[in-house]
Design a protein around this motif. Structure first.
Motif, PDB file in Angstrom:
ATOM      1  N   ARG A  50       0.834  -1.203   0.000  1.00  0.00           N
ATOM      2  CA  ARG A  50       0.000   0.000   0.000  1.00  0.00           C
ATOM      3  C   ARG A  50       0.866   1.249   0.000  1.00  0.00           C
ATOM      4  O   ARG A  50       0.562   2.237  -0.682  1.00  0.00           O
ATOM      5  CB  ARG A  50      -0.929  -0.032   1.219  1.00  0.00           C
ATOM      6  N   ALA A  51       1.973   1.217   0.747  1.00  0.00           N
ATOM      7  CA  ALA A  51       2.872   2.370   0.783  1.00  0.00           C
ATOM      8  C   ALA A  51       3.545   2.591  -0.566  1.00  0.00           C
ATOM      9  O   ALA A  51       3.728   3.743  -1.007  1.00  0.00           O
ATOM     10  CB  ALA A  51       3.927   2.162   1.874  1.00  0.00           C
ATOM     11  N   GLN A  52       3.886   1.509  -1.245  1.00  0.00           N
ATOM     12  CA  GLN A  52       4.523   1.629  -2.559  1.00  0.00           C
ATOM     13  C   GLN A  52       3.550   2.239  -3.583  1.00  0.00           C
ATOM     14  O   GLN A  52       3.934   3.122  -4.363  1.00  0.00           O
ATOM     15  CB  GLN A  52       5.007   0.262  -3.025  1.00  0.00           C
ATOM     16  N   ALA A  53       2.304   1.764  -3.580  1.00  0.00           N
ATOM     17  CA  ALA A  53       1.319   2.317  -4.502  1.00  0.00           C
ATOM     18  C   ALA A  53       1.057   3.786  -4.197  1.00  0.00           C
ATOM     19  O   ALA A  53       0.923   4.620  -5.111  1.00  0.00           O
ATOM     20  CB  ALA A  53       0.024   1.506  -4.423  1.00  0.00           C
ATOM     21  N   SER A  54       1.001   4.126  -2.905  1.00  0.00           N
ATOM     22  CA  SER A  54       0.766   5.521  -2.515  1.00  0.00           C
ATOM     23  C   SER A  54       1.927   6.410  -2.936  1.00  0.00           C
ATOM     24  O   SER A  54       1.735   7.571  -3.340  1.00  0.00           O
ATOM     25  CB  SER A  54       0.558   5.624  -1.005  1.00  0.00           C
ATOM     26  N   ALA A  55       3.159   5.891  -2.867  1.00  0.00           N
ATOM     27  CA  ALA A  55       4.330   6.672  -3.258  1.00  0.00           C
ATOM     28  C   ALA A  55       4.283   7.013  -4.744  1.00  0.00           C
ATOM     29  O   ALA A  55       4.565   8.153  -5.139  1.00  0.00           O
ATOM     30  CB  ALA A  55       5.601   5.895  -2.928  1.00  0.00           C
ATOM     31  N   LEU A  56       3.925   6.036  -5.576  1.00  0.00           N
ATOM     32  CA  LEU A  56       3.847   6.313  -7.008  1.00  0.00           C
ATOM     33  C   LEU A  56       2.709   7.278  -7.305  1.00  0.00           C
ATOM     34  O   LEU A  56       2.848   8.182  -8.149  1.00  0.00           O
ATOM     35  CB  LEU A  56       3.657   5.009  -7.784  1.00  0.00           C
ATOM     36  N   ARG A  57       1.583   7.129  -6.603  1.00  0.00           N
ATOM     37  CA  ARG A  57       0.481   8.077  -6.788  1.00  0.00           C
ATOM     38  C   ARG A  57       0.910   9.496  -6.442  1.00  0.00           C
ATOM     39  O   ARG A  57       0.548  10.458  -7.123  1.00  0.00           O
ATOM     40  CB  ARG A  57      -0.725   7.668  -5.925  1.00  0.00           C
ATOM     41  N   ALA A  58       1.678   9.635  -5.352  1.00  0.00           N
ATOM     42  CA  ALA A  58       2.124  10.971  -4.930  1.00  0.00           C
ATOM     43  C   ALA A  58       3.009  11.602  -6.001  1.00  0.00           C
ATOM     44  O   ALA A  58       2.901  12.807  -6.289  1.00  0.00           O
ATOM     45  CB  ALA A  58       2.863  10.874  -3.604  1.00  0.00           C
ATOM     46  N   VAL A  59       3.885  10.810  -6.612  1.00  0.00           N
ATOM     47  CA  VAL A  59       4.748  11.333  -7.668  1.00  0.00           C
ATOM     48  C   VAL A  59       3.926  11.732  -8.889  1.00  0.00           C
ATOM     49  O   VAL A  59       4.152  12.795  -9.495  1.00  0.00           O
ATOM     50  CB  VAL A  59       5.820  10.285  -8.037  1.00  0.00           C
ATOM     51  N   LEU A  60       2.948  10.893  -9.258  1.00  0.00           N
ATOM     52  CA  LEU A  60       2.094  11.215 -10.407  1.00  0.00           C
ATOM     53  C   LEU A  60       1.269  12.471 -10.135  1.00  0.00           C
ATOM     54  O   LEU A  60       1.076  13.306 -11.032  1.00  0.00           O
ATOM     55  CB  LEU A  60       1.171  10.042 -10.710  1.00  0.00           C
ATOM     56  N   ALA A  61       0.787  12.624  -8.902  1.00  0.00           N
ATOM     57  CA  ALA A  61      -0.008  13.807  -8.560  1.00  0.00           C
ATOM     58  C   ALA A  61       0.845  15.068  -8.615  1.00  0.00           C
ATOM     59  O   ALA A  61       0.398  16.126  -9.096  1.00  0.00           O
ATOM     60  CB  ALA A  61      -0.617  13.639  -7.166  1.00  0.00           C
ATOM     61  N   ALA A  62       2.072  14.984  -8.128  1.00  0.00           N
ATOM     62  CA  ALA A  62       2.965  16.148  -8.171  1.00  0.00           C
ATOM     63  C   ALA A  62       3.278  16.530  -9.611  1.00  0.00           C
ATOM     64  O   ALA A  62       3.289  17.723  -9.963  1.00  0.00           O
ATOM     65  CB  ALA A  62       4.257  15.842  -7.410  1.00  0.00           C
ATOM     66  N   ARG A  63       3.508  15.532 -10.445  1.00  0.00           N
ATOM     67  CA  ARG A  63       3.780  15.799 -11.865  1.00  0.00           C
ATOM     68  C   ARG A  63       2.589  16.461 -12.542  1.00  0.00           C
ATOM     69  O   ARG A  63       2.760  17.392 -13.335  1.00  0.00           O
ATOM     70  CB  ARG A  63       4.120  14.472 -12.561  1.00  0.00           C
ATOM     71  N   ARG A  64       1.377  16.024 -12.198  1.00  0.00           N
ATOM     72  CA  ARG A  64       0.201  16.631 -12.810  1.00  0.00           C
ATOM     73  C   ARG A  64      -0.007  18.060 -12.342  1.00  0.00           C
ATOM     74  O   ARG A  64      -0.379  18.934 -13.130  1.00  0.00           O
ATOM     75  CB  ARG A  64      -1.047  15.793 -12.493  1.00  0.00           C
ATOM     76  N   SER A  65       0.238  18.322 -11.062  1.00  0.00           N
ATOM     77  CA  SER A  65       0.023  19.682 -10.536  1.00  0.00           C
ATOM     78  C   SER A  65       0.996  20.687 -11.145  1.00  0.00           C
ATOM     79  O   SER A  65       0.702  21.885 -11.229  1.00  0.00           O
ATOM     80  CB  SER A  65       0.149  19.688  -9.011  1.00  0.00           C
ATOM     81  N   ALA A  66       2.158  20.197 -11.583  1.00  0.00           N
ATOM     82  CA  ALA A  66       3.170  21.109 -12.161  1.00  0.00           C
ATOM     83  C   ALA A  66       3.153  21.065 -13.686  1.00  0.00           C
ATOM     84  O   ALA A  66       4.065  21.617 -14.321  1.00  0.00           O
ATOM     85  CB  ALA A  66       4.548  20.731 -11.636  1.00  0.00           C
ATOM     86  N   ALA A  67       2.138  20.432 -14.266  1.00  0.00           N
ATOM     87  CA  ALA A  67       2.125  20.227 -15.718  1.00  0.00           C
ATOM     88  C   ALA A  67       2.193  21.535 -16.492  1.00  0.00           C
ATOM     89  O   ALA A  67       2.924  21.649 -17.489  1.00  0.00           O
ATOM     90  CB  ALA A  67       0.878  19.434 -16.117  1.00  0.00           C
ATOM     91  N   ASP A  68       1.444  22.553 -16.042  1.00  0.00           N
ATOM     92  CA  ASP A  68       1.427  23.827 -16.783  1.00  0.00           C
ATOM     93  C   ASP A  68       2.801  24.485 -16.777  1.00  0.00           C
ATOM     94  O   ASP A  68       3.270  25.000 -17.813  1.00  0.00           O
ATOM     95  CB  ASP A  68       0.386  24.770 -16.176  1.00  0.00           C
TER      96      ASP A  68
END
Length: 431
Positions: free
Chosen positions: A356-374
């Motif tokens: 669960r921690a591993q999946a959450s870590a990848l989600r956090a990275v994907l979320a950060a990448r999306r928030s900085a997309a612009d």
């Protein structure tokens, strides 16, 4: 039945009714007794199902074309409700919405049961506590599915729903697979069977087909026939997976039936019965006292609007949802699963804390990448501003390779988790 009983039964006069009205999708019959759900034969061989009774007779919905039907034609009772074939003898076969073989392989070696079946009792259901590997890396790790879970696959047209279902059919570890193609274009059925599913997938599957040109009642019955076949596997203690493409077309068929029967249109033209049958149909999947039916239902969102009435109602009933994103599909990212928009409501109960921690870590990275997309798109992002964004950019190719998978590739669940652990370590751990 004794010899005399058989003779008396054979000598009993056949009660016939007459068609009194044909209007829209419905046919009204007088002079014949019947209960809701009973089958009748209109004219010469047109089957229909009784959907309502009243002092003026029976209201029926044909399961085939009404062309040629007219007032005064005879109507015969078929002696009860629809019965469908079930059992292991169906594996590798293709049947229509009424359970009749359409693959040219001869008669079915299967017993028949009533189409109606009570869902598992509320307190008699086993809890969902075991993972069901699907053979698709992004689903097994980021949207983990358990035995008996019901998951929706939400996407617009042409985004890859059928292709993803075919990957699951070939890669799942379920004992049996039941696939319902409801409202599909006739051209696509053979392509799905031969190209997407293939001989390997078909050999372990039962495919129920009702194309878009068939009457609404036939399309509805296809959904229930597939569900009943899957339930029979569960009743025998097996773990089956039921995949229905698509639940939206089931709702559209019920809209046709409800409006033709005089129901008032409610939300976007859908009558109230549409939402009640969806709940009843979806509740029939799930765990039993030994076996399970894991349901994966595709939902064709209208204009990519994931909050339209059917999508919203189905999402509230199911135990999780997987969102396919058109932008990802256009970039060649397949399967086009939007990880951040997808969730499994039972994942926390069927994976270890470390996973669960591993999946959450990848989600956090994907979320950060999306928030900085612009900022990234216009070249304004400064390296070092956000460690997670830096990790996403530095390992963008590795992340994409993990989340994508060729159509003909199957990924073992243990291998998928090992790849996720390695990827998260490269990204800087689970912090």
């Amino acid at each position: 039945m004794s010899g005399w009983g058989a003779v008396l039964e054979a000598a009993r006069p056949e009660r016939r009714g007459l068609i009194s009205r044909v209007r829209g999708l419905g046919v009204e019959v007088r002079g014949l007794d019947g209960a809701v759900g009973d089958l009748v034969e209109l004219g010469e061989g047109v089957e229909a199902e009784v959907v309502a009774t009243g002092p003026d007779g029976l209201s029926c919905m044909p399961l085939a074309s009404t062309a040629g039907l007219t007032i005064g034609m005879p109507v015969r009772g078929r002696g009860g409700p629809l019965r469908v074939p079930v059992g292991a003898g169906l594996l590798g076969r293709v049947v229509d919405g009424l359970g009749r073989p359409i693959d040219g392989k001869g008669p079915l070696n299967a017993g028949r049961v009533s189409l109606d079946h009570a869902p598992p009792s509320i307190l008699g259901r086993d809890r969902i506590d075991t993972r069901l590997p699907l053979g698709v890396r992004v689903l097994d790790t980021m949207v983990t599915v358990g035995r008996g879970q019901r998951v929706g696959l939400f996407a617009g047209s042409g985004v890859g729903k059928s292709s993803l279902l075919s990957m699951v059919a070939r890669g799942t570890e379920a004992d049996a697979t039941v696939i319902a193609l409801v409202g599909e274009r006739g051209r696509e059925v053979r392509e799905f069977l031969e190209d997407d599913l293939g001989p390997e997938g078909l050999a372990r599957s039962v495919v129920v087909v009702s194309t878009s040109d068939q009457p609404a009642m036939a399309r509805i019955r296809a959904a229930y026939t597939a569900t009943r076949i899957a339930e029979a596997f569960r009743d025998e203690g097996a773990h089956a997976i039921l995949m229905m493409d698509s639940l939206t077309r089931v709702a559209m068929a019920q809209r046709e039936i409800g409006l033709s029967a005089g129901e008032p249109p409610a939300t976007r033209g859908y009558p109230p019965s549409t939402f009640s049958i969806l709940a009843g149909l979806l509740e029939r999947a799930g765990t039993g006292s030994g076996g399970s039916v894991t349901g994966i239902y595709t939902v064709l969102v209208d204009g990519d609007d994931h909050n339209e009435p059917i999508a919203d109602a189905v999402r509230s009933i199911l135990d999780g949802h997987v969102v396919l994103d058109r932008a990802l599909a256009l970039m060649g990212h397949h399967p086009a699963v939007d990880v951040l928009g997808s969730v499994s409501r039972v994942a926390g109960k069927i994976v270890s804390p470390e996973q669960r921690a591993q999946a959450s870590a990848l989600r956090a990275v994907l979320a950060a990448r999306r928030s900085a997309a612009d900022l990234i798109d216009i070249g304004a992002y400064q390296s070092g501003a956000n460690p997670r964004v830096d990790a996403a950019l530095a390992h963008e190719r590795a992340i994409s390779d993990f989340l994508t998978q060729p159509l003909d590739e199957t990924s073992a669940a243990d291998e998928s988790w090992q790849r996720l652990a390695s990827l998260v370590a490269d990204l800087g751990g689970a912090s």
